[in-house]
Design an enzyme around this catalytic site. Structure first.
Site, PDB file in Angstrom:
ATOM      1  CG  ASP A  26      82.683  -3.302  99.952  1.00  0.00           C
ATOM      2  OD1 ASP A  26      81.748  -3.257  99.146  1.00  0.00           O
ATOM      3  OD2 ASP A  26      82.890  -2.431 100.805  1.00  0.00           O
ATOM      4  CD  GLN A  42      81.780  -5.680 104.474  1.00  0.00           C
ATOM      5  OE1 GLN A  42      80.874  -4.986 104.879  1.00  0.00           O
ATOM      6  NE2 GLN A  42      82.708  -6.181 105.286  1.00  0.00           N
TER       7      GLN A  42
HETATM    8  C1  FRU Z   1      81.015  -0.132 100.263  1.00  0.00           C
HETATM    9  C2  FRU Z   1      80.530  -0.201 101.706  1.00  0.00           C
HETATM   10  C3  FRU Z   1      81.633   0.156 102.674  1.00  0.00           C
HETATM   11  C4  FRU Z   1      81.189  -0.535 103.931  1.00  0.00           C
HETATM   12  C5  FRU Z   1      80.576  -1.799 103.399  1.00  0.00           C
HETATM   13  C6  FRU Z   1      79.402  -2.305 104.173  1.00  0.00           C
HETATM   14  O1  FRU Z   1      80.294  -0.938  99.405  1.00  0.00           O
HETATM   15  O2  FRU Z   1      79.404   0.630 101.878  1.00  0.00           O
HETATM   16  O3  FRU Z   1      81.853   1.528 102.822  1.00  0.00           O
HETATM   17  O4  FRU Z   1      82.265  -0.789 104.803  1.00  0.00           O
HETATM   18  O5  FRU Z   1      80.183  -1.531 102.077  1.00  0.00           O
HETATM   19  O6  FRU Z   1      78.993  -3.555 103.704  1.00  0.00           O
END
Ligand code: FRU
Length: 454
Positions: A26, A42
């Site tokens: 994300d 992420q």
């Molecule tokens: C969405 C998600 C979010 C979480 C993150 C973890 O893709 O699952 O809900 O915060 O990715 O990497």
């Protein structure tokens, strides 16, 4: 010592953001401060697959050309650093500002046992980050509650946080200082989970007439009103995306009023990048608007105008008859392209493109656009269809009728196949206009080589 050409690999997207190495998902912490767009993400700094999640960081002066910086927020005893958002604290409401620069504050999920919401701040334009010593700022509420998206609500002069709770449930919270939060209201978004966003937009460009959008992880949304306390829904759950690889989109905070756009980027989830040093890519940034359609008010999504910054050679045609057997594009080849066309359907049963072996087909009888196993309805306007297409090494993004629909795809074309075709079947269509721009890579020459031990 091995020397590797980073950013030049055969499946490295050339105008979509990827991590220099390893996994990303994300987009997080999107904000704009002092001429820089920030893109946190992420990131697994030590593996090609999801895990060990930190916030990676990149900056850009135009949302097109990116430079990756040091990782911003690392895991701690509260857990991995899951998704969240970023704001500039112009009024120093949290009291974090120490010098002349405004404090930037990132709000994220501490993914421990249990999940809770935390904050970190920077006093040096996002270069270094310090966690608030009293984290978390919002304790556990339900399930694996996560993905706080914080906005400044101007008329109530408070921060508002949209948070995913569990199942299809989200909630809004308010705070005057980013540290203490009160619950405002709950919102159910059937069919959606994770990664909320909430923003206000003018309808049909009229600043006197605005609506609020509440958005979920899969790109579905509702339209309504929001007075700083209660979100009142005025639509059913609507779909913004018809492709296969679009998730966890988020919009930028703190875009100056003089610009005023609502700008969004998504994770193109699910792409495959065989034998690459990185995994996954972001979408191309888009501008969101609300327009009235015969079906009601709908969100439109189309690429930001800054794509012009990487335009190179331009090809252009006007008023050309498209008939079976005729391909205007036999002289054009390319791997990185921005295509814009308007086609009058005439008596053609079908028209479309074949780009590097993949077809984008519009069938007149059903008013449907097809690509890579997905389809979307797209009603002609005065007998015409507009398509805008972004083609990168491993992705294809299609926007129909100025953003009424979008379809985002990852794909793996044959690296040698650079052929392009525009065609009609079963009758003649007319190309009102067709522009094709070759695009240049966003990766600077200086980044191309890296010394590597092993
Ligand atoms: C969405 C998600 C979010 C979480 C993150 C973890 O893709 O699952 O809900 O915060 O990715 O990497």
């Amino acid at each position: 010592m091995v020397r590797r050409k980073l950013y030049q690999e055969v499946y490295r997207p050339q105008f979509h953001f990827t991590a220099k190495k390893n996994w990303l998902n994300d987009p997080n912490g999107l904000d704009y401060y002092e001429g820089e767009y920030h893109l946190f993400f992420q990131h697994n700094p030590s593996g090609i697959n999801w895990g060990n999640i930190v916030w990676g960081h990149a900056v850009s002066s135009d949302m097109v050309n990116w430079k990756q910086l040091a990782n911003a927020i690392e895991p701690d005893e509260l857990g991995m650093i899951f998704s969240g958002s970023g704001v500039v604290d112009w009024n120093n409401t949290a009291g974090f500002q120490s010098g002349k620069e405004r404090a930037m504050v990132n709000i994220y999920t501490s993914a421990g046992k249990p999940f809770a919401q935390s904050i970190a701040y920077s006093n040096d334009r996002g270069r270094t980050w310090r966690k608030y010593e009293k984290n978390p700022v919002l304790g556990h509420i339900a399930g694996e509650n996560r993905d706080p998206k914080v906005i400044w609500h101007t008329s109530s002069k408070r921060w508002v946080m949209a948070l995913y709770l569990d199942a299809n449930n989200y909630a809004l919270f308010a705070s005057t200082n980013l540290k203490q939060w009160i619950r405002l209201c709950d919102i159910q978004l059937l069919g959606c989970s994770e990664c909320p966003d909430i923003f206000e937009l003018p309808v049909d460009g009229n600043a006197e007439k605005t609506k609020w959008v509440f958005w979920g992880g899969n790109g579905n949304y509702i339209i309504g009103t929001f007075d700083g306390r209660i979100f009142r829904r005025e639509s059913e759950v609507l779909q913004s995306e018809w492709g296969a690889n679009f998730y966890a989109a988020q919009t930028w905070s703190d875009i100056p009023d003089s610009d005023g756009r609502r700008l969004q980027i998504a994770w193109m989830s699910g792409g495959k990048y065989p034998d690459m040093p990185f995994n996954q890519q972001m979408s191309f940034p888009c501008q969101l608007t609300l327009s009235t359609t015969p079906e009601g008010i709908r969100l439109y999504r189309r690429p930001i105008k800054e794509i012009e910054n990487i335009h190179q050679k331009e090809y252009s045609w006007n008023n050309q008859i498209l008939e079976p057997g005729r391909n205007l594009l036999s002289d054009v080849q390319g791997g990185l392209l921005h295509i814009q066309t308007e086609v009058e359907l005439g008596n053609a049963a079908e028209f479309g493109f074949i780009l590097r072996g993949e077809s984008i087909r519009y069938t007149t009888a059903t008013s449907q656009l097809f690509c890579l196993g997905k389809s979307a309805s797209l009603r002609p306007l005065q007998g015409k269809i507009k398509l805008e297409i972004l083609l990168d090494r491993t992705s294809l993004e299609i926007f129909g009728n100025d953003g009424r629909i979008s379809m985002s795809f990852c794909f793996l074309p044959d690296a040698r196949d650079r052929n392009l075709k525009i065609y009609s079947l079963g009758g003649k269509a007319r190309i009102v206009s067709l522009k094709i721009y070759e695009l240049r890579s966003i990766w600077p020459e200086s980044e191309l080589e890296e010394a590597d031990n092993g």
